[in-house]
Scaffold this motif. Structure first.
Motif, PDB file in Angstrom:
ATOM      1  N   UNK A 109      -7.717   1.279 -12.032  1.00 52.21           N
ATOM      2  CA  UNK A 109      -6.413   1.143 -11.358  1.00 52.21           C
ATOM      3  C   UNK A 109      -5.568   0.089 -12.074  1.00 52.21           C
ATOM      4  N   UNK A 110      -6.218  -0.961 -12.564  1.00 52.26           N
ATOM      5  CA  UNK A 110      -5.507  -2.026 -13.266  1.00 52.26           C
ATOM      6  C   UNK A 110      -4.796  -1.529 -14.513  1.00 52.26           C
ATOM      7  N   UNK A 111      -5.303  -0.446 -15.097  1.00 49.65           N
ATOM      8  CA  UNK A 111      -4.674   0.098 -16.308  1.00 49.65           C
ATOM      9  C   UNK A 111      -3.892   1.388 -16.030  1.00 49.65           C
ATOM     10  N   UNK A 112      -3.828   1.771 -14.758  1.00 52.44           N
ATOM     11  CA  UNK A 112      -3.099   3.020 -14.463  1.00 52.44           C
ATOM     12  C   UNK A 112      -2.055   2.833 -13.354  1.00 52.44           C
ATOM     13  N   UNK A 113      -2.513   2.582 -12.122  1.00 49.23           N
ATOM     14  CA  UNK A 113      -1.564   2.538 -10.991  1.00 49.23           C
ATOM     15  C   UNK A 113      -1.094   1.134 -10.631  1.00 49.23           C
ATOM     16  N   UNK A 114      -1.845   0.114 -11.000  1.00 51.42           N
ATOM     17  CA  UNK A 114      -1.632  -1.264 -10.523  1.00 51.42           C
ATOM     18  C   UNK A 114      -1.742  -1.348  -8.996  1.00 51.42           C
ATOM     19  N   UNK A 115      -2.553  -0.506  -8.421  1.00 52.87           N
ATOM     20  CA  UNK A 115      -2.745  -0.535  -6.964  1.00 52.87           C
ATOM     21  C   UNK A 115      -1.656   0.243  -6.268  1.00 52.87           C
ATOM     22  N   UNK A 116      -1.740   0.289  -4.932  1.00 51.24           N
ATOM     23  CA  UNK A 116      -0.735   1.077  -4.209  1.00 51.24           C
ATOM     24  C   UNK A 116       0.360   0.173  -3.632  1.00 51.24           C
ATOM     25  N   UNK A 117       1.366   0.806  -3.069  1.00 50.21           N
ATOM     26  CA  UNK A 117       2.584   0.144  -2.572  1.00 50.21           C
ATOM     27  C   UNK A 117       2.274  -0.971  -1.552  1.00 50.21           C
ATOM     28  N   UNK A 118       2.858  -2.148  -1.776  1.00 52.23           N
ATOM     29  CA  UNK A 118       2.600  -3.302  -0.904  1.00 52.23           C
ATOM     30  C   UNK A 118       3.040  -3.009   0.537  1.00 52.23           C
ATOM     31  N   UNK A 119       4.165  -2.345   0.678  1.00 48.97           N
ATOM     32  CA  UNK A 119       4.727  -2.075   2.021  1.00 48.97           C
ATOM     33  C   UNK A 119       3.824  -1.087   2.765  1.00 48.97           C
ATOM     34  N   UNK A 120       3.371  -0.071   2.055  1.00 49.85           N
ATOM     35  CA  UNK A 120       2.464   0.911   2.669  1.00 49.85           C
ATOM     36  C   UNK A 120       1.166   0.244   3.135  1.00 49.85           C
ATOM     37  N   UNK A 121       0.738  -0.763   2.384  1.00 46.72           N
ATOM     38  CA  UNK A 121      -0.518  -1.428   2.763  1.00 46.72           C
ATOM     39  C   UNK A 121      -0.350  -2.197   4.074  1.00 46.72           C
ATOM     40  N   UNK A 122       0.819  -2.830   4.254  1.00 46.62           N
ATOM     41  CA  UNK A 122       1.085  -3.525   5.527  1.00 46.62           C
ATOM     42  C   UNK A 122       1.108  -2.500   6.670  1.00 46.62           C
ATOM     43  N   UNK A 123       1.689  -1.338   6.395  1.00 47.20           N
ATOM     44  CA  UNK A 123       1.733  -0.284   7.408  1.00 47.20           C
ATOM     45  C   UNK A 123       0.307   0.170   7.752  1.00 47.20           C
ATOM     46  N   UNK A 124      -0.516   0.355   6.718  1.00 46.44           N
ATOM     47  CA  UNK A 124      -1.898   0.800   6.935  1.00 46.44           C
ATOM     48  C   UNK A 124      -2.679  -0.244   7.736  1.00 46.44           C
ATOM     49  N   UNK A 125      -2.389  -1.511   7.471  1.00 42.65           N
ATOM     50  CA  UNK A 125      -3.054  -2.588   8.205  1.00 42.65           C
ATOM     51  C   UNK A 125      -2.768  -2.439   9.701  1.00 42.65           C
ATOM     52  N   UNK A 126      -1.522  -2.110  10.028  1.00 43.11           N
ATOM     53  CA  UNK A 126      -1.169  -1.943  11.444  1.00 43.11           C
ATOM     54  C   UNK A 126      -1.722  -0.655  12.025  1.00 43.11           C
ATOM     55  N   UNK A 127      -1.946   0.329  11.176  1.00 42.79           N
ATOM     56  CA  UNK A 127      -2.588   1.559  11.667  1.00 42.79           C
ATOM     57  C   UNK A 127      -3.989   1.202  12.168  1.00 42.79           C
ATOM     58  N   UNK A 128      -4.671   0.334  11.437  1.00 40.52           N
ATOM     59  CA  UNK A 128      -6.045  -0.021  11.827  1.00 40.52           C
ATOM     60  C   UNK A 128      -6.079  -1.032  12.977  1.00 40.52           C
ATOM     61  N   UNK A 129      -5.120  -1.960  12.976  1.00 44.15           N
ATOM     62  CA  UNK A 129      -5.216  -3.017  13.989  1.00 44.15           C
ATOM     63  C   UNK A 129      -4.446  -2.678  15.265  1.00 44.15           C
TER      64      UNK A 129
END
Ligand code: PLP
Length: 388
Positions: free
Chosen positions: A259-279
């Protein structure tokens, strides 16, 4: 000009048909689209609000490649509480949806000479990704009710077998592998030291029983398993592109390096959204699953009344998997030609089974409101009767 690798790549059949439907719809033609595996529900409000907050707070920079720590912690907690598997955040990687994580997993685990066991019918992405890793898919053809067993796997194993791919509930059959069988598969994997890739993306869309994660069946199988899951189906978050994989550190670290050489990880905003999906509250997810169950029951009963169609009552996911073998004849020799005629004459789009290595079958997506399903079933019936 192009590489052999890319020239061999089959495009996503689902997206190709969806594109065709959208252009018909844009031309003002009413088409009932029962193709895509995408919940019609909008992402729950509290998840959308978390994303807006992330933007307002300026959480807009590169996120850590492996994913933000709070999300990895929340995933670890989810896997412990809901699935009974204990992972450290360092054994978890967040990715650009489950699809990208599957790709990195195959790239990290497989190479030329390796074989991957896959149950058939199957989602064609698996086959293409295995081939992109230069490994060979070894397909096990399943008959209704499409249940993969340890016995079948054993018959297809040899010294080249590197990975057993599990997808329960399965796309497109909806079949669920029961705990007893998973225990036997785990035993086999341990004895032969074969790696298990477990795609559990449909775990919450299960209608009769409880989902069991193979990695929860003991430390030995956990050490051989990569558990892959995501937010697209369970939280109606297809567009946000967030998935996660948990497993042995060397594999997870290899996937992070890729991922470090291809995507650089996924969208920061989406990750915050996913965090709230779980919590956040699970009420909307429960409501959605309840609605899918109603639709599953509706479509199963309605399709059974159409002569020539044999639907199998799906245990999970959101596809009514049907045999149309009785409808194939001199005019329509394959499900591909039958589906083309259904779209042209009946104005209903469904994906031909060939796209899932299941000629003679069609998966009908019920990730659509009952009103669309009713209209779609009515049109399918009319099309079949008109062809008699
Ligand atoms: N795994 C299976 C079995 C799927 O059917 C799909 C999507 O259709 C995915 C993974 C991909 O999900 P994501 O949106 O997380 O990439």
């Amino acid at each position: 000009m192009l590489t052999k690798r890319i020239l061999r790549l089959q495009p996503s059949a689902t997206f190709a048909i969806d594109g065709k439907v959208k252009s018909l719809q844009a031309a003002g033609i009413s088409v009932v689209n029962l193709t895509l595996g995408e919940p019609d529900f909008v992402t729950p409000k509290h998840i959308r609000k978390a994303a807006i907050r992330a933007i307002t707070d300026g959480f807009t920079h590169y996120a850590p490649i492996a994913g933000i720590f709070e999300l990895k912690e929340a995933v670890a907690k989810k896997l412990l509480v809901e699935n009974g598997i204990s992972y450290q955040p360092s054994e978890i990687v967040i990715g650009v949806g489950t699809k990208q994580l599957l790709y990195s997993a195959f790239q990290s685990l497989c190479q030329k000479g390796d074989e991957v066991i896959v149950a058939m019918p199957t989602w064609n992405t698996y086959i293409e990704q295995i081939k992109l890793a230069e490994a060979a898919p070894v397909c096990i053809p399943l008959l209704p009710p499409f249940k993969l067993t340890a016995n079948m796997i054993e018959k297809h194993c040899n010294s080249k077998t590197k990975v057993i791919l599990l997808n329960s509930p399965a796309n497109p059959t909806g079949a669920v592998i029961e705990k007893k069988e998973l225990e036997k598969i785990a035993q086999l994997a341990i004895e032969r030291q074969i790696f298990v890739l477990s795609d559990e993306i449909y775990e919450k869309l299960i209608y009769e029983r409880k989902h069991v994660s193979i990695a929860s069946l003991g430390e030995k199988i956990k050490d051989l398993t990569l558990t892959i899951n995501g937010f697209s189906k369970s939280y109606a978050m297809t567009g946000w592109r967030v998935g996660y994989a948990a497993g042995p550190k060397p594999i997870v670290e290899a996937m992070i390096a890729l991922a470090g050489q291809t995507t650089s990880g996924t969208c920061s905003i989406s990750q915050k959204a996913a965090l709230h999906a779980l919590s956040g509250s699970k009420k909307t997810v429960e409501k959605m699953v309840g609605e899918f169950k109603k639709r599953r029951n509706y479509i199963y009963t309605a399709l059974r009344q159409i002569q020539g169609i044999v639907p199998y009552k799906t245990e999970g996911a959101f596809y009514a998997f049907c045999s149309i073998e009785k409808l194939l004849n001199q005019k329509y020799k394959t499900s591909q030609t039958w589906c083309e005629a259904l779209l042209e004459k009946g104005k209903v789009a469904v994906i031909p089974g060939e796209a899932f290595y299941a000629p003679g079958f069609i998966p009908i997506s019920f990730a659509k409101p009952i009103s669309d399903l009713r209209k779609g079933v009515g049109r399918i019936k009319k099309f079949i009767e008109g062809e008699k």
